[in-house]
Scaffold this motif. Structure first.
Motif, PDB file in Angstrom:
ATOM      1  N   LEU A 152     -46.515  18.326 -44.484  1.00 55.36           N
ATOM      2  CA  LEU A 152     -46.730  17.730 -43.163  1.00 55.36           C
ATOM      3  C   LEU A 152     -45.440  17.572 -42.370  1.00 55.36           C
ATOM      4  O   LEU A 152     -45.399  17.891 -41.176  1.00 55.36           O
ATOM      5  N   LEU A 153     -44.377  17.095 -42.999  1.00 53.49           N
ATOM      6  CA  LEU A 153     -43.158  16.786 -42.254  1.00 53.49           C
ATOM      7  C   LEU A 153     -42.475  18.026 -41.675  1.00 53.49           C
ATOM      8  O   LEU A 153     -42.171  18.055 -40.479  1.00 53.49           O
ATOM      9  N   PRO A 154     -42.201  19.068 -42.470  1.00 52.81           N
ATOM     10  CA  PRO A 154     -41.545  20.235 -41.859  1.00 52.81           C
ATOM     11  C   PRO A 154     -42.413  20.924 -40.822  1.00 52.81           C
ATOM     12  O   PRO A 154     -41.906  21.414 -39.809  1.00 52.81           O
ATOM     13  N   ASN A 155     -43.728  20.957 -41.043  1.00 53.11           N
ATOM     14  CA  ASN A 155     -44.598  21.638 -40.090  1.00 53.11           C
ATOM     15  C   ASN A 155     -44.746  20.850 -38.797  1.00 53.11           C
ATOM     16  O   ASN A 155     -44.788  21.426 -37.699  1.00 53.11           O
ATOM     17  N   ALA A 156     -44.841  19.527 -38.891  1.00 53.72           N
ATOM     18  CA  ALA A 156     -44.914  18.710 -37.675  1.00 53.72           C
ATOM     19  C   ALA A 156     -43.623  18.841 -36.871  1.00 53.72           C
ATOM     20  O   ALA A 156     -43.653  18.934 -35.633  1.00 53.72           O
ATOM     21  N   THR A 157     -42.476  18.863 -37.556  1.00 53.61           N
ATOM     22  CA  THR A 157     -41.200  19.023 -36.872  1.00 53.61           C
ATOM     23  C   THR A 157     -41.105  20.377 -36.191  1.00 53.61           C
ATOM     24  O   THR A 157     -40.690  20.482 -35.029  1.00 53.61           O
ATOM     25  N   ALA A 158     -41.494  21.433 -36.908  1.00 54.38           N
ATOM     26  CA  ALA A 158     -41.428  22.784 -36.329  1.00 54.38           C
ATOM     27  C   ALA A 158     -42.346  22.897 -35.113  1.00 54.38           C
ATOM     28  O   ALA A 158     -41.963  23.490 -34.090  1.00 54.38           O
ATOM     29  N   CYS A 159     -43.554  22.341 -35.190  1.00 57.41           N
ATOM     30  CA  CYS A 159     -44.489  22.411 -34.065  1.00 57.41           C
ATOM     31  C   CYS A 159     -43.984  21.608 -32.873  1.00 57.41           C
ATOM     32  O   CYS A 159     -44.121  22.030 -31.716  1.00 57.41           O
ATOM     33  N   ALA A 160     -43.394  20.440 -33.128  1.00 58.71           N
ATOM     34  CA  ALA A 160     -42.889  19.611 -32.029  1.00 58.71           C
ATOM     35  C   ALA A 160     -41.704  20.269 -31.335  1.00 58.71           C
ATOM     36  O   ALA A 160     -41.573  20.193 -30.108  1.00 58.71           O
ATOM     37  N   MET A 161     -40.836  20.928 -32.090  1.00 63.59           N
ATOM     38  CA  MET A 161     -39.627  21.518 -31.529  1.00 63.59           C
ATOM     39  C   MET A 161     -39.883  22.865 -30.868  1.00 63.59           C
ATOM     40  O   MET A 161     -39.053  23.340 -30.092  1.00 63.59           O
ATOM     41  N   ALA A 162     -41.018  23.492 -31.161  1.00 64.32           N
ATOM     42  CA  ALA A 162     -41.320  24.805 -30.587  1.00 64.32           C
ATOM     43  C   ALA A 162     -41.391  24.707 -29.063  1.00 64.32           C
ATOM     44  O   ALA A 162     -42.012  23.801 -28.513  1.00 64.32           O
ATOM     45  N   GLY A 163     -40.742  25.636 -28.394  1.00 65.41           N
ATOM     46  CA  GLY A 163     -40.816  25.686 -26.938  1.00 65.41           C
ATOM     47  C   GLY A 163     -39.879  24.749 -26.224  1.00 65.41           C
ATOM     48  O   GLY A 163     -39.899  24.683 -24.981  1.00 65.41           O
ATOM     49  N   GLN A 164     -39.017  24.025 -26.928  1.00 73.75           N
ATOM     50  CA  GLN A 164     -38.127  23.074 -26.256  1.00 73.75           C
ATOM     51  C   GLN A 164     -36.855  23.725 -25.738  1.00 73.75           C
ATOM     52  O   GLN A 164     -36.139  23.125 -24.928  1.00 73.75           O
ATOM     53  N   GLY A 165     -36.538  24.931 -26.214  1.00 76.24           N
ATOM     54  CA  GLY A 165     -35.428  25.697 -25.665  1.00 76.24           C
ATOM     55  C   GLY A 165     -34.118  24.941 -25.674  1.00 76.24           C
ATOM     56  O   GLY A 165     -33.753  24.305 -26.659  1.00 76.24           O
ATOM     57  N   ARG A 166     -33.394  24.997 -24.564  1.00 74.29           N
ATOM     58  CA  ARG A 166     -32.071  24.391 -24.525  1.00 74.29           C
ATOM     59  C   ARG A 166     -32.132  22.867 -24.460  1.00 74.29           C
ATOM     60  O   ARG A 166     -31.099  22.182 -24.488  1.00 74.29           O
ATOM     61  N   HIS A 167     -33.315  22.301 -24.345  1.00 80.78           N
ATOM     62  CA  HIS A 167     -33.466  20.840 -24.404  1.00 80.78           C
ATOM     63  C   HIS A 167     -33.805  20.380 -25.818  1.00 80.78           C
ATOM     64  O   HIS A 167     -34.301  19.270 -26.004  1.00 80.78           O
ATOM     65  N   ALA A 168     -33.520  21.238 -26.796  1.00 79.00           N
ATOM     66  CA  ALA A 168     -33.867  20.904 -28.180  1.00 79.00           C
ATOM     67  C   ALA A 168     -33.131  19.663 -28.673  1.00 79.00           C
ATOM     68  O   ALA A 168     -33.641  18.933 -29.520  1.00 79.00           O
ATOM     69  N   GLY A 169     -31.916  19.400 -28.155  1.00 81.94           N
ATOM     70  CA  GLY A 169     -31.188  18.207 -28.574  1.00 81.94           C
ATOM     71  C   GLY A 169     -31.926  16.938 -28.194  1.00 81.94           C
ATOM     72  O   GLY A 169     -32.108  16.035 -29.020  1.00 81.94           O
ATOM     73  N   SER A 170     -32.369  16.849 -26.946  1.00 79.14           N
ATOM     74  CA  SER A 170     -33.121  15.673 -26.503  1.00 79.14           C
ATOM     75  C   SER A 170     -34.450  15.566 -27.237  1.00 79.14           C
ATOM     76  O   SER A 170     -34.877  14.468 -27.611  1.00 79.14           O
TER      77      SER A 170
END
Length: 394
Positions: free
Chosen positions: A317-335
């Motif tokens: 659950l944890l790695p997949n939820a993180t990967a799905c949340a971060m997908a599409g964030q592009g250069r705003h991935a830090g925020s």
């Protein structure tokens, strides 16, 4: 991802678990050294949690504005210096302040690690990398208290913080020499004055928030387990303190194994597919655990199987939820990484506090919070899937 880069990211991910678990065996010795009690020494742990939640929100915009390396170098250096300050503490108040600063430095590694993975990997590859990094989250809670106990017995509690400072210094050197800048400079840097606006945008991004809540509510179950298991295992069912580590370690081993299996699974159906399905398994184990806890069995073993299932499923659950949340964030991935970490940590810390607030001398509070986290995580996952399905072009 190259092995050397993966090892650096793994080391950066270890700041949180090490700084939390490494010095736990030293609580009584520190209480004696400061002429206090263990309950007051525990404030140094609570303030570390607060620092983690606040600090991540600071590093996110910095990582998007100045790149991944500069904030990371500053944060790791701050962690090293604060660790030395902890070792030199002559009062409990000094230690608590130093621990807060230590958390502000340590959370840089947590934020930037997720952002770097997002910079370099697509969602499927990200899920694989996050699964590999879960090794650190699983192994560190097992080895850190054992190593801390050995250092405490031979060199005193100060040596624990000196070792944390040395570890941070090695990480600082590795980042300076071998971690490349992964933020693309093709677009204009994100202005710092837009940080609050970016967080507002992310809070309105329903798929991002849905996946963040799914992961946060899932990991909250682990925090509830960490908070409640010492009482349930040792005091309620009479497990020897020396044997507690073996039970704790067996659940961590399930977590590690599931995370490594997940790295293989996501290559076939993607992280979202397995996230939606395994959250139901987590819920089923939570319901079984709550039912058994309410029955108050005379032995511990009936509770161990569903508890093992709950903790092991987090490796998916944890790695997949993180990967799905971060997908599409592009250069705003830090925020995005910062808000993701802060939300998840705030939810998880609240769950741990709730276990203590509901304490009634049985296993019910721990089981109820774990089960409740499963219910809410499943609901968040289902709602997020519906939002994403409606957003797809017909």
């Amino acid at each position: 991802m190259p092995l050397r880069l993966l090892l650096i990211l793994g080391a950066l991910s270890a700041f949180g678990p090490l700084a939390i678990d490494f010095y736990l065996p030293a609580f009584p010795a520190m209480a004696h050294a400061f002429a206090s009690d263990v309950e007051h020494v525990q404030l140094s742990l609570a303030v570390y949690f607060v620092g983690l939640a606040i600090g991540q929100l600071i590093y996110g915009p910095l990582a998007d504005r100045f790149g991944r390396r500069p904030p990371l170098l500053v944060g790791v250096l701050l962690f090293a210096l604060a660790s030395l300050a902890c070792a030199l503490a002559t009062s409990l108040e000094w230690l608590i302040v130093a621990r807060f600063v230590q958390a502000l430095g340590g959370c840089a590694g947590m934020v930037v690690t997720r952002a770097v993975v997002r910079d370099l990997c697509d969602p499927i590859a990200s899920a694989k990398v996050f699964s590999q990094l879960m090794l650190v989250m699983g192994i560190a809670p097992i080895l850190a208290p054992l190593a801390g106990g050995l250092l405490l017995g031979s060199l005193g509690w100060q040596s624990i913080f000196v070792c944390l400072a040395l570890f941070a210094a090695l990480c600082l050197l590795a980042v300076a020499l071998w971690l490349p800048e992964t933020l693309s400079r093709e677009a204009a840097p994100a202005p710092l004055r837009g940080a609050l606006g970016e967080y507002r945008r992310l809070l309105g991004d329903r798929p991002f928030i849905g996946h963040a809540l799914t992961g946060g509510l899932s990991i909250a179950g682990m925090f509830a387990y960490i908070a409640g298991s010492p009482f349930v295992f040792i005091e309620l069912y009479g497990v020897a303190p020396a044997h507690y580590g073996w039970l704790f370690g067996s659940n961590a081993a399930g977590f590690i194994l599931a995370a490594q299996v997940n790295a293989w699974l996501v290559a076939r159906h993607g992280p979202g597919h397995w996230l939606r399905r395994l959250v139901w398994f987590y819920l089923g184990c939570g319901l079984a655990l709550l039912s058994l806890a309410m029955a108050q069995p005379p032995a511990l073993w009936p509770l161990l199987l569903p508890l093992f299932g709950c903790i092991a499923s987090l490796g998916v659950l944890l790695p997949n939820a993180t990967a799905c949340a971060m997908a599409g964030q592009g250069r705003h991935a830090g925020s995005a990484s910062a808000l993701l970490g802060s939300l998840q940590f705030a939810i998880a810390a609240s769950a741990a506090a709730l276990v203590g607030a509901l304490h009634d001398g049985t296993a019910w509070p721990m089981a109820a919070v774990i089960c409740g986290c499963g219910v809410l995580a499943t609901l968040a996952s289902r709602l997020t899937y519906r939002v994403e399905r409606r957003a797809r072009p017909s």
